[in-house]
Design an enzyme around this catalytic site. Structure first.
Site, PDB file in Angstrom:
ATOM      1  CD  GLU A 190      -2.686   0.893   2.672  1.00 17.94           C
ATOM      2  OE1 GLU A 190      -3.172   1.916   3.169  1.00 17.94           O
ATOM      3  OE2 GLU A 190      -2.853  -0.239   3.170  1.00 17.94           O
ATOM      4  CG  ASP A 209      -1.508   4.592   3.032  1.00 20.08           C
ATOM      5  OD1 ASP A 209      -2.186   3.997   2.192  1.00 20.08           O
ATOM      6  OD2 ASP A 209      -1.252   4.128   4.157  1.00 20.08           O
ATOM      7  CD  GLU A 224      -3.531   7.570   5.394  1.00 24.06           C
ATOM      8  OE1 GLU A 224      -3.929   6.414   5.228  1.00 24.06           O
ATOM      9  OE2 GLU A 224      -2.938   7.939   6.426  1.00 24.06           O
TER      10      GLU A 224
END
Length: 159
Positions: free
Chosen positions: A20, A22, A24
């Site tokens: 993953e 990210d 954010e």
């Protein structure tokens, strides 16, 4: 606190050894700056976080947020300005997401147990619904995810 919004390039995140990448946005107390939070998971292990305070109010206008993922490195951009580089050092024993197919997604979710001042600031659910607006969502063959988005403030979302 209004909301947290995330977009990511990820493998199936329910698998223990997922990959993953990210990008954010972490909410904060009303009137305080947002936090841009980046992380990389490889073989199910994250703990590669870096956080940034943006030089602008992400709720005021649309901005381009880009993750460029290649076999050599991952680069996070805001409005074409690189804010972080994570290089592939698998040869030195540092996991890097290369083994699994990935897909892009975006979500709004509550991370009030950890995201804002270590969980001290809670979401104000009376301001729901929480809204993010998108202009462009594009992915190309070299695993670059470009999201042009604005975070719509809670007051505006209630109108």
């Amino acid at each position: 606190v209004c909301f947290w919004i995330a977009f990511a390039i990820a493998a199936v995140v329910t698998e223990p050894e997922h990959d993953e990448i990210d990008f954010e946005f972490l909410g904060n107390e009303t009137g305080q700056p947002y936090t841009l939070h980046t992380n990389v998971f490889a073989d199910g292990v994250g703990k590669k976080e870096m956080q940034f305070v943006p030089w602008f109010d992400p709720t005021a206008d649309f901005h381009a947020y880009t993750i460029s993922w290649t076999p050599c490195m991952i680069v996070w951009y805001v409005d074409d300005v690189p804010i972080r580089v994570f290089r592939n050092y698998q040869d030195k024993g540092i996991a890097y997401p290369t083994k699994r197919p990935m897909f892009g997604y975006s979500s709004i979710w509550s991370a009030e147990d950890w995201a804002t001042q270590g969980g001290r600031v809670k979401a104000d659910w009376s301001k729901a619904p929480f809204v993010a607006g998108y202009r462009v969502l594009a992915a190309d063959a070299v695993a670059k995810l470009i999201v042009v988005l604005t975070l719509v403030g809670c007051a505006a979302a209630r109108r």
